[in-house]
Design a protein around this motif. Structure first.
Motif, short mmCIF file in Angstrom:
data_model
loop_
_atom_site.label_atom_id
_atom_site.label_comp_id
_atom_site.label_asym_id
_atom_site.label_seq_id
_atom_site.Cartn_x
_atom_site.Cartn_y
_atom_site.Cartn_z
N CYS A 156 -1.75 0.80 -12.07
CA CYS A 156 -2.33 2.30 -12.19
C CYS A 156 -2.04 2.01 -10.16
O CYS A 156 -3.22 1.88 -9.40
CB CYS A 156 -3.35 2.74 -12.03
N CYS A 157 -0.94 1.61 -9.43
CA CYS A 157 -0.98 1.44 -8.24
C CYS A 157 0.67 2.07 -7.47
O CYS A 157 1.37 2.15 -8.28
CB CYS A 157 -0.94 -0.32 -7.87
N ASP A 158 0.78 2.31 -6.45
CA ASP A 158 1.89 3.28 -5.91
C ASP A 158 2.37 1.95 -5.52
O ASP A 158 4.10 2.46 -4.78
CB ASP A 158 1.37 4.37 -5.34
N ASP A 159 1.79 1.16 -5.05
CA ASP A 159 3.01 0.08 -3.71
C ASP A 159 1.98 -1.95 -3.88
O ASP A 159 1.49 -1.82 -3.52
CB ASP A 159 2.10 0.97 -2.35
N LYS A 161 4.22 -3.80 -3.70
CA LYS A 161 3.77 -4.97 -2.54
C LYS A 161 2.60 -5.21 -1.71
O LYS A 161 1.88 -6.30 -1.55
CB LYS A 161 5.51 -4.39 -1.76
N LEU A 162 1.59 -4.00 -1.76
CA LEU A 162 0.44 -3.80 -1.02
C LEU A 162 -0.19 -4.37 -1.82
O LEU A 162 -1.03 -5.46 -1.10
CB LEU A 162 0.19 -3.03 0.04
N PHE A 165 -0.32 -7.58 -1.58
CA PHE A 165 -0.71 -8.27 -0.05
C PHE A 165 -2.39 -8.71 -0.12
O PHE A 165 -2.86 -9.90 -0.16
CB PHE A 165 -0.05 -7.50 1.39
N LEU B 174 -8.31 -8.47 5.33
CA LEU B 174 -7.33 -7.50 4.78
C LEU B 174 -7.21 -6.76 6.26
O LEU B 174 -5.57 -6.43 6.77
CB LEU B 174 -7.52 -6.55 4.34
N TRP B 189 5.84 -2.84 6.84
CA TRP B 189 5.53 -2.06 5.28
C TRP B 189 4.42 -1.95 4.88
O TRP B 189 3.45 -1.04 4.58
CB TRP B 189 6.42 -2.61 4.06
N ILE B 190 3.76 -2.44 6.12
CA ILE B 190 1.77 -2.33 5.87
C ILE B 190 1.39 -0.56 7.19
O ILE B 190 1.50 -0.62 8.09
CB ILE B 190 0.95 -3.67 6.25
N ARG B 197 -5.78 3.38 1.92
CA ARG B 197 -6.45 4.55 0.38
C ARG B 197 -6.55 3.09 -0.69
O ARG B 197 -7.26 3.71 -1.51
CB ARG B 197 -4.63 4.77 0.32
N HIS B 198 -5.25 2.08 0.07
CA HIS B 198 -6.11 1.06 -0.97
C HIS B 198 -6.87 0.44 -1.17
O HIS B 198 -8.01 -0.05 -1.45
CB HIS B 198 -4.83 0.04 -0.65
N ARG B 201 -10.04 2.16 -2.00
CA ARG B 201 -9.96 2.50 -3.95
C ARG B 201 -10.33 0.84 -4.48
O ARG B 201 -11.45 0.32 -5.36
CB ARG B 201 -8.94 2.08 -4.56
#
Lengths: 210, 210, 210, 210
Positions: A156-159, A161-162, A165, B174, B189-190, B197-198, B201
């Motif tokens: 459940c993740c929209d990115d 790549k992030l 990371f 991070l 890209w970050i 948001r990440h 979460r």
DNA sequence: CATGAATGAGGTTTCATTCAT
DNA sequence: CATGAATGAAACCTCATTCAT
């Protein structure tokens, strides 16, 4: 029976001596980095500790940078050998097992030579060119990214790549700090078992969370 | 009447000038560290850039270590000032809001002077004694630990000390890596928004997860 | 009476000391080159002989090359100062007198510091970049070429550029070898007077010959 | 029967190989001097290029000086061989023809290996003791002096020793500079033909001039 | 004799620090 | 207090030479 499996005594004598010296120098460097720190790792000190002359050191390494680079590459390749084999296994597992496996692999890899790893990591910018540093970083993030892409249905993740990371860097830092810390107080209370449990939960909940 | 205009300039003339010189030196050091790197930050170069003689520099700082230490402490205290105030607000919020707030605080703090922060962090071991490094680390973990203890009812966790360790260090790494990275590819890209948001979460799910 | 002609005691003390040191270093370099040769002119040896620390040497010269370059330039400019003034006088004379004058100028210039001149000339390729060497050479050939062009009516020659090349280089070599030779035997039998006469004849006959 | 085909190869097998090795080393040295310059001519580099071990090099030459000396002597003796034969012919000619012949001989001799000649000449003082340098110089001046004495009737000169000094040195320098110059500009405009003509006139007019 | 690993004196250069002015 | 010239320990590195194999 020219190639018996238990002996390799036929290597050319000259090269054997060379290899000994090279190993000796690398090990001396590692030892000094571990026990005395980066600043004390002068070429003279390294040669002395290796029991060779300064001239010999420069016979095998064109300059100090190259020596440190060689040591770093050796150390990282030893870690990677461990990691690569086991990580490729993990990549066929479902998410929770894969994460557990990744954490285990990372913990083991950092347990290999934590003190040396700490010094080399800390001074990476003085040892490797930025380009090479990025290459090493991407090596892992790309691996993980590949896996995440493959399992994107369960995640459940929209990115992604992030996400890779975040996974790679926090895993790296936390294992690194937990293990390599030379502060006796901290080492005491962070047990590998509970660290492992927490890391697994951190990442599992992150990826599969609502 | 806190600031009468005619009397202040005459007060402690020498001390005021001293403070100016000290600030000048510190700012020159910071500037060189940011723009030329740690290795170029020689005392002579710093003095020159600060527009003072090398002798004066040693009037105010007994040695180079002390100068770097002072700069580090100034920088960290500036960050802490920002952090402390806002974090104490967060500490009264429920978990999800507190975490969001912590992330925001950290992102903002690192945005203060990312280049300087990167250099100082990277060379921490050459600037501060380990003891001092630990003190700084514990400063945050203890703060967070205090909060977690207070809210332990809402948290599903068996080792709050370890949890605060994990929170603080992964948050620190991070944000640091995301912001201070000079690799243009990564910076691109970050986005701060999605990182935020990440992170939220990541930590929320970790603490409140089943 | 702030500006009496017999004293310059008001020069800033710091700069005077600096200049002293610089001169001291240059003179020590010259002395070693003259008496011990190029190979013995190590920076440590120079500093020792100058009575300053090696650090001081590097305060004023960024590296050994620069020091040698500075000395060369100083020496050559001293020679040129002598030469330029007198040569410009010669250039208004008719050919025979001009040649006699040129020979005199060259003999005098080389008598200035023959031993140093010998060493610097011999190692020019290690001191100056080729470009600079050529510039120095052309400085003279161009001067002479200009003169020859002006007097081309009196000269029996199809290639004035080649003629100036021949004039300048044989004059340079012959005076150099005759004077700077440290072989006592040779010094003995080459009297300046007869050398002068022969050189004049060599060049006069060359230019005005049938 | 001076050259029986089947016996010669067996004669002095070791000595022949030795000579090969020596030549190999000398040629390697020459090659490096020509193409990389004096500073790059380290004993290790020479040995490598010669395809022999550094130990072998020291088997044949007691030290680096001796190696360079041997090379210099070989090079000069090759030049001399050319020169001596043809010069002895010249010495029976009348003055104008003799001079023309001398110039030709010199131009040809310098064309033999100009690059090597340039390097060896430039570093003569580091290769040969001054005594040896003088011996080489006198070798030519004495030859020419002998000739001039023989022809003194045709020559209008009061000091034949000085004349031979002038002849030999200016001839040497001018051919050397004209040929060995690596400055493309100069190489271009100095044609051997016109240089030859000018040199002949320079010397002829000098000796026979009124 | 051949090899080439090993040697180490000695060269260039840096930079934190001192101290006379 | 300010100055900046001076210091010198110590870093990196080279290369002619030796010597065990």
């Amino acid at each position: 029976m020219t190639g018996s499996t238990h002996s390799k005594p036929r290597r050319r004598p000259s090269q054997a001596r060379s290899q000994d010296t090279v190993n000796c120098i690398l090990e001396a460097t590692a030892h000094i980095l571990r026990s005395e720190g980066f600043r004390k790792a002068t070429t003279n000190h390294i040669a002395e500790r290796a029991g060779v002359s300064i001239g010999s050191l420069y016979q095998y390494f064109p300059n100090k940078q190259a020596l440190l680079r060689a040591l770093t590459e050796k150390h990282l390749s030893e870690m990677q050998q461990q990691i690569a084999v086991r990580l490729s296994d993990s990549l066929s597992m479902p998410v929770p097992e894969a994460i557990a496996s990744m954490v285990d692999v990372m913990l083991d890899a950092h347990a290999l030579d934590p003190a040396l790893h700490a010094v080399l990591t800390e001074h990476a910018s003085q040892i490797l060119p930025r380009e090479e540093q990025n290459r090493l970083e991407n090596l892992y993030t790309d691996l993980v990214l590949g896996y995440l892409n493959q399992r994107s249905a369960e995640i459940c993740c929209d990115d992604l790549k992030l996400a890779s990371f975040i996974l790679v860097h926090s895993l790296e830092t936390l294992t690194h700090r937990a293990i390599a810390s030379t502060d006796p107080q901290q080492n005491e209370w962070i047990s590998n078992a509970s660290l492992r449990r927490h890391l697994i939960r951190l990442f599992t909940n992150y990826l599969s969370g609502q």
